[in-house]
Motif scaffolding. Sequence first.
Motif, mmCIF file in Angstrom:
data_model
loop_
_atom_site.group_PDB
_atom_site.id
_atom_site.type_symbol
_atom_site.label_atom_id
_atom_site.label_comp_id
_atom_site.label_asym_id
_atom_site.label_seq_id
_atom_site.Cartn_x
_atom_site.Cartn_y
_atom_site.Cartn_z
ATOM 1 N N ALA A 135 0.832 -1.202 0.000
ATOM 2 C CA ALA A 135 0.000 0.000 0.000
ATOM 3 C C ALA A 135 0.864 1.249 0.000
ATOM 4 O O ALA A 135 0.586 2.211 -0.731
ATOM 5 C CB ALA A 135 -0.932 -0.008 1.214
ATOM 6 N N LEU A 136 1.913 1.244 0.808
ATOM 7 C CA LEU A 136 2.801 2.409 0.885
ATOM 8 C C LEU A 136 3.485 2.658 -0.453
ATOM 9 O O LEU A 136 3.565 3.806 -0.920
ATOM 10 C CB LEU A 136 3.842 2.185 1.986
ATOM 11 C CG LEU A 136 4.756 3.367 2.308
ATOM 12 C CD1 LEU A 136 3.952 4.542 2.830
ATOM 13 C CD2 LEU A 136 5.815 2.949 3.331
ATOM 14 N N GLU A 137 3.974 1.594 -1.088
ATOM 15 C CA GLU A 137 4.656 1.739 -2.374
ATOM 16 C C GLU A 137 3.708 2.286 -3.434
ATOM 17 O O GLU A 137 4.081 3.147 -4.239
ATOM 18 C CB GLU A 137 5.233 0.394 -2.804
ATOM 19 C CG GLU A 137 6.418 -0.057 -1.952
ATOM 20 C CD GLU A 137 6.914 -1.440 -2.316
ATOM 21 O OE1 GLU A 137 6.219 -2.132 -3.110
ATOM 22 O OE2 GLU A 137 7.980 -1.847 -1.802
ATOM 23 N N LEU B 139 -9.042 8.113 -2.572
ATOM 24 C CA LEU B 139 -9.495 7.636 -1.273
ATOM 25 C C LEU B 139 -8.680 6.420 -0.858
ATOM 26 O O LEU B 139 -8.356 5.569 -1.687
ATOM 27 C CB LEU B 139 -10.976 7.253 -1.331
ATOM 28 C CG LEU B 139 -11.599 6.744 -0.024
ATOM 29 C CD1 LEU B 139 -11.935 7.918 0.891
ATOM 30 C CD2 LEU B 139 -12.858 5.928 -0.295
ATOM 31 N N TYR B 140 -8.360 6.358 0.438
ATOM 32 C CA TYR B 140 -7.758 5.163 1.022
ATOM 33 C C TYR B 140 -8.814 4.426 1.842
ATOM 34 O O TYR B 140 -9.562 5.044 2.617
ATOM 35 C CB TYR B 140 -6.597 5.524 1.947
ATOM 36 C CG TYR B 140 -5.406 6.149 1.261
ATOM 37 C CD1 TYR B 140 -4.998 5.736 -0.011
ATOM 38 C CD2 TYR B 140 -4.668 7.146 1.894
ATOM 39 C CE1 TYR B 140 -3.901 6.306 -0.629
ATOM 40 C CE2 TYR B 140 -3.558 7.716 1.291
ATOM 41 C CZ TYR B 140 -3.187 7.294 0.025
ATOM 42 O OH TYR B 140 -2.089 7.857 -0.580
ATOM 43 N N SER C 208 -1.118 2.768 11.882
ATOM 44 C CA SER C 208 0.292 3.174 11.779
ATOM 45 C C SER C 208 0.635 3.590 10.354
ATOM 46 O O SER C 208 1.365 4.566 10.140
ATOM 47 C CB SER C 208 1.203 2.027 12.223
ATOM 48 O OG SER C 208 0.983 1.699 13.573
ATOM 49 N N LEU C 209 0.121 2.835 9.393
ATOM 50 C CA LEU C 209 0.374 3.184 7.988
ATOM 51 C C LEU C 209 -0.201 4.555 7.663
ATOM 52 O O LEU C 209 0.482 5.397 7.055
ATOM 53 C CB LEU C 209 -0.240 2.127 7.072
ATOM 54 C CG LEU C 209 -0.211 2.453 5.576
ATOM 55 C CD1 LEU C 209 1.220 2.603 5.067
ATOM 56 C CD2 LEU C 209 -0.953 1.376 4.779
ATOM 57 N N GLY D 209 3.936 12.335 6.051
ATOM 58 C CA GLY D 209 4.529 12.689 4.768
ATOM 59 C C GLY D 209 3.691 13.680 3.981
ATOM 60 O O GLY D 209 3.887 13.863 2.788
ATOM 61 N N ASP D 210 2.713 14.320 4.660
ATOM 62 C CA ASP D 210 1.858 15.354 4.074
ATOM 63 C C ASP D 210 0.904 14.804 3.019
ATOM 64 O O ASP D 210 0.484 15.509 2.114
ATOM 65 C CB ASP D 210 2.708 16.485 3.466
ATOM 66 C CG ASP D 210 1.929 17.796 3.394
ATOM 67 O OD1 ASP D 210 1.031 18.000 4.233
ATOM 68 O OD2 ASP D 210 2.201 18.606 2.489
ATOM 69 N N ASP D 211 0.563 13.515 3.129
ATOM 70 C CA ASP D 211 -0.445 12.912 2.250
ATOM 71 C C ASP D 211 -1.802 13.124 2.903
ATOM 72 O O ASP D 211 -2.085 12.570 3.960
ATOM 73 C CB ASP D 211 -0.144 11.423 2.077
ATOM 74 C CG ASP D 211 -1.057 10.756 1.047
ATOM 75 O OD1 ASP D 211 -2.171 11.266 0.828
ATOM 76 O OD2 ASP D 211 -0.648 9.726 0.475
#
Length: 217
Positions: free
Chosen positions: A38-40, A49-50, A63-64, A71-73
């Motif tokens: 997911a991070l990649e 949307l997540y 945590s993710l 990271g300003d996302d």
Amino acid sequence: MAERILLLEDDRLFNETLCDFLEEEGYETRGVMDPRSALELSYSESFDLYLFDINLPFEDGISLLSSLRDGDDRTPAILITSREDKKSLLEGFEAGCDDYLRKPVDLDELLLRIKARLGTRERESIIEVGEYSIDISRRKVSKAGEEIELGRKIFDLLTLLAKSEGRVVTIDEIVRKLWSDNDEPSYGAIRVYITRLKKLFGDRIENVRGVGYIFKI
């Protein structure tokens, strides 16, 4: 263009069920089963949307999400949880989630929450620069309605410059924005990113030698 959802759910069958349902409802959905994937994807692609499960191996969805927010996302995020305790709910909101849904998930309710979240995105996050539109919340740049692909760091640099309101953005500010404390910054990469942005915005980006850059909106 279909709105894009990144789904993180480690139950394969439920993951596939949600992906199929959301695709049928008109959303372009990428389903992954672990936080690293997911991070990649969040680094390499843009999402509207997540949708993250909380209970995951190695790293939980809270945590993710916290790492992404650090990271300003600011992509809107809905957490899915089987937990009943208020502590987990509080942790999710403190990490930056916008909404949550308890398991077992009612698909109709999920769809309503997704539509509500996407429909209430902050439109003031859009910056107009000439023919270009910079949508900060959706991490997209477009010209005459056509999306322009930019890498994550290039977009982050563009956002930093566009928000500067004509002041000089120093090299140190750029380094802090694009690299974490544990990463080695690349000044050559900054020059490459600026060159890429100048191909779009031309003389609006001015080099202040030895100091940084100005973005003239």
